[in-house]
Design an enzyme around this catalytic site. Structure first.
Site, PDB file in Angstrom:
ATOM      1  N   PRO A   2       0.824  -1.204   0.000  1.00 21.54           N
ATOM      2  CG  PRO A   2      -0.811  -1.597   1.587  1.00 21.54           C
ATOM      3  CD  PRO A   2       0.501  -2.114   1.103  1.00 21.54           C
ATOM      4  CD  GLU A   3       2.183   3.405  -4.370  1.00 26.08           C
ATOM      5  OE1 GLU A   3       2.642   4.554  -4.416  1.00 26.08           O
ATOM      6  OE2 GLU A   3       2.435   2.553  -5.242  1.00 26.08           O
ATOM      7  CE  LYS A  51       5.221   3.100   0.748  1.00 24.32           C
ATOM      8  NZ  LYS A  51       5.931   2.190  -0.164  1.00 24.32           N
ATOM      9  NE  ARG A 251       9.167  -2.154  -4.102  1.00 25.27           N
ATOM     10  CZ  ARG A 251      10.233  -2.157  -3.300  1.00 25.27           C
ATOM     11  NH1 ARG A 251      11.436  -2.036  -3.838  1.00 25.27           N
ATOM     12  NH2 ARG A 251      10.094  -2.293  -2.005  1.00 25.27           N
TER      13      ARG A 251
END
Length: 274
Positions: A2-3, A51, A251
């Site tokens: 999650p950002e 985060k 990524r």
């Protein structure tokens, strides 16, 4: 993972559900804190920090959690079936008289003194969605290692807190540089980096509402919400050139070879057919 905008929304939901109410149920399902009991303590606030999530309780205690790739907090009404996953994935349950917050698959969950919060979040750079946001300081942090690829520097939460892989690719697109461009090789980096930091902050801030799909383009039309992220083998929304994909630090990373200049590896993957 999650950002920052997703974590901000999670904190807002938890704060609305818990803040100002005494806990009637407390269950921390991790070995180190399995015997800890927060029952009777009032939740003071739930605050995002990059985060990270910090739930603060009276008596000077903070429950620190991080969602990483798969973690999630869900809020349920009394009698509502818990739907976040199987019971064995539950790591925390915090209940009040009228709501229950359940944390699933939380890879980081620890109870600490509120006075010791800096131990777990003190290393973070300025938070793009926090009161400490400072684009000049974020830019200076990014420039500390001018040889580092821009995409890696943006993901380093010590430089600025809240950017994840999606916003990394989108921010690089906005400054027309590939994610593999060394920070110091940007055109006029002293001027470009503060603009980049400010643009990233605007993107995250525009997506903290409960409006559904994330957008960095200003459009909510399906397939037009993001400039390059997830658009491999599809046309760039700006110039029509095919968007490319390659891994960066394991990524998936996306860029437009026409709109963005700078070094890049050979693209991976092929167009799917059928």
């Amino acid at each position: 993972m999650p950002e920052g905008d997703s974590v901000h929304r999670a904190a807002s939901r938890l704060h609305s559900a818990l803040a100002g109410k005494p806990l009637t149920l407390s269950d921390l399902r991790v070995p180190r804190f399995a015997l800890a009991d927060l029952t009777g303590r009032t939740t003071l606030d739930v605050t995002p920090r990059g985060k990270h999530l910090l739930a603060r309780f009276e008596g000077g205690l903070t429950l620190h959690s991080h969602l990483r790739m798969d973690g999630a907090w869900h809020v349920f009404a009394p009698g509502e079936k818990w739907r976040g996953g199987p019971d064995y994935e539950i790591r925390a349950v915090l209940g009040t008289a009228d709501t229950t917050a359940v944390g699933y698959r939380l890879p980081v969950l620890e109870l600490l003194r509120t006075a010791e919060e800096e131990r777990v979040v003190g290393h973070l750079g300025p938070d793009l969605l926090g009161p400490d946001w400072d684009p000049a300081r974020a830019a200076a942090n990014l420039l500390r290692d001018p040889d580092r690829p821009l995409g890696e520097a943006l993901l380093d939460q010590r430089n600025l807190a809240g950017i994840g892989n999606i916003y990394k690719s989108e921010a690089c697109f906005l400054v027309q540089a590939t994610p593999w461009t060394p920070v110091g090789d940007l055109p006029d980096p002293e001027a470009t980096l503060p603009r980049l930091a400010a643009a990233a902050q605007r993107l995250l801030a525009a997506n903290i509402g409960e409006h559904g799909r994330r957008s960095t383009t200003g459009s909510r039309l399906p397939g037009r919400e993001l400039f390059v992220y997830g658009r491999a083998h599809r046309p760039c929304l700006r110039c029509g050139t095919t968007v490319l994909e390659a891994p960066q630090d394991d990524r998936p990373t996306y860029w437009c070879p026409r709109c963005q200049s700078g070094p890049a590896p050979a693209p991976t993957g092929r167009r799917r057919t059928g």
